[in-house]
Design an enzyme around this catalytic site. Sequence first.
Site, PDB file in Angstrom:
ATOM      1  N   LYS A 187       0.867  -1.176   0.000  1.00  0.00           N
ATOM      2  CA  LYS A 187       0.000   0.000   0.000  1.00  0.00           C
ATOM      3  C   LYS A 187       0.909   1.232   0.000  1.00  0.00           C
ATOM      4  O   LYS A 187       1.402   1.656   1.025  1.00  0.00           O
ATOM      5  CB  LYS A 187      -0.911  -0.005   1.236  1.00  0.00           C
ATOM      6  N   GLU A 261       9.630   2.272  10.763  1.00  0.00           N
ATOM      7  CA  GLU A 261      10.685   3.276  10.591  1.00  0.00           C
ATOM      8  C   GLU A 261       9.996   4.624  10.587  1.00  0.00           C
ATOM      9  O   GLU A 261       9.198   4.920   9.693  1.00  0.00           O
ATOM     10  CB  GLU A 261      11.464   3.061   9.297  1.00  0.00           C
ATOM     11  N   CYS A 295      14.022  10.914   6.018  1.00  0.00           N
ATOM     12  CA  CYS A 295      14.017  10.661   7.457  1.00  0.00           C
ATOM     13  C   CYS A 295      15.403  10.875   8.048  1.00  0.00           C
ATOM     14  O   CYS A 295      15.537  11.154   9.239  1.00  0.00           O
ATOM     15  CB  CYS A 295      13.528   9.250   7.748  1.00  0.00           C
ATOM     16  N   GLU A 396      10.356  17.359  13.587  1.00  0.00           N
ATOM     17  CA  GLU A 396      10.665  17.137  12.176  1.00  0.00           C
ATOM     18  C   GLU A 396       9.893  18.117  11.299  1.00  0.00           C
ATOM     19  O   GLU A 396       8.716  18.374  11.529  1.00  0.00           O
ATOM     20  CB  GLU A 396      10.290  15.699  11.810  1.00  0.00           C
TER      21      GLU A 396
END
Length: 494
Positions: A187, A261, A295, A396
């Site tokens: 997905k 993750e 990331c 972030e």
Amino acid sequence: MAVAPGDIRFEVAGHLTGNFIGGQWVAAQSGQRRADVNPADFTDVLGEFAESGGADVDLAVEEARRALDGWRALGPVERAAFLTRALRILDERSGELAYAITREQGKLLKEAAGEVRRAEAVLEFTTGQARRLGGVTAPAEEERTFAYTFRRPIGVVGLISPWNFPLAIPMWKVAPALLAGCTAVLKPSPLTPLTSAVLVDVFRAAGLPNGVLNLVQGDAAAGEALVANPAVAGISFTGSLAIGTAIHAGGAHRLLRTQLELGGKNAVVVCDDADLDKAVEAVVHGAFGQAGQRCSATSRAVVDVRVREEFLERLVARVAHLRVGPGFDEASELCPVVDTGRMDAALAAIAGAQRDGGKVVCGGGRAERADLPDGCYLQPTVIRDVPWDAELAQEEVFGPVLAVVDAVDFDDAIRIANSVKYGMSGTVFTASQARAFEALDRFEAGMLHVNRPGVGAYAHLPHTGAKASQYGPPECSPEVFDFYTAWHSACISY
């Protein structure tokens, strides 16, 4: 889908806009579709892709369940033959994939080509693990007894991948899942459906048996249905901390295996003895490569105050000349961000940093130039004097925004680097071997670097984080099979 060099508006083959379930390209059962828009040019719509729901996911999972026993029975060496054929086809279609990545995700074409090479390296490495997926023999405590360990695939797995690496990340989920003997439902992000469709088509062309790899396009509804389906034994997810924790909590009641993750707020520590030119180049690459949408992106430069002014002078001089533009323009050095939501979030983060006392010394707003199409263009932004505990230094951003944080010495720099909840990547620039090894020992991060850009790792090394950046086994590397397989032991008397 033929791609002519320089032609960015190539026609997307109609079948690739649907789901791939049980070896067939099919439309979403609801009939709903979602536009895939080029973030570099809002007038460029790649196509309308399936917007799937729970019924599509359940059908894909059922097809994967039916294919599981036959796929597992082949054994890893025979399964690897399919991956080897896929690697050849992937290389043949590498140009098509690079164009697809740039057109729907926005990154520079050279960055997209690099992602294709990374996907090939991951697939090549994974294929080579086929003859290594064994166990060990162990001493027995009784006479005439043989003891050993072995692995079994965990079953049907759901693979939920992000938009920032729409080929490499799905590949480093799909390849080990299939080699381990699992069957899978992929997905991808609804922002990058085409790249994943071409990836799945590569495996179809390699002759993969029906149902072994299925593709369901869509957004949250499809992801939630995948997590909820009781036939799914594990979910491998790459994305935000909030969604990752929701996946883990959503499957906890049935002990769903998860590999997560998550985010990062990565620091480059610049010591007073650092090679500043090398540090600047590494920070520019880490903070502004792919518009900071990684990331492992460098989002904080923690700089010793004794070299701060000189570092900033060199950094700003370098960043101020970065050319923002479309990924297909060879003169472009900074690509657009992926969509308007990401652009708005980055601008809000810049405004918040200024309220917290940070000073914008480069960039700070939208990139506006007469020759730019209407797209998601941001100026590369450097903000100095950011307090170590300000929101910009803790949360972030996932955009081309760098916070420069002062440190009074090495110990203070390490403290600041470790002050965030994340722990994806950590980097130090120093001429001291002792400092370098001390930093490696003290960094609370999964991927560590010395005197080099702090992004990513090799295909055969663990791609992993610490703290809130990672849950479960790492990706890439031999350790990835600790997610897709379960250990068993056997004792045989004779």
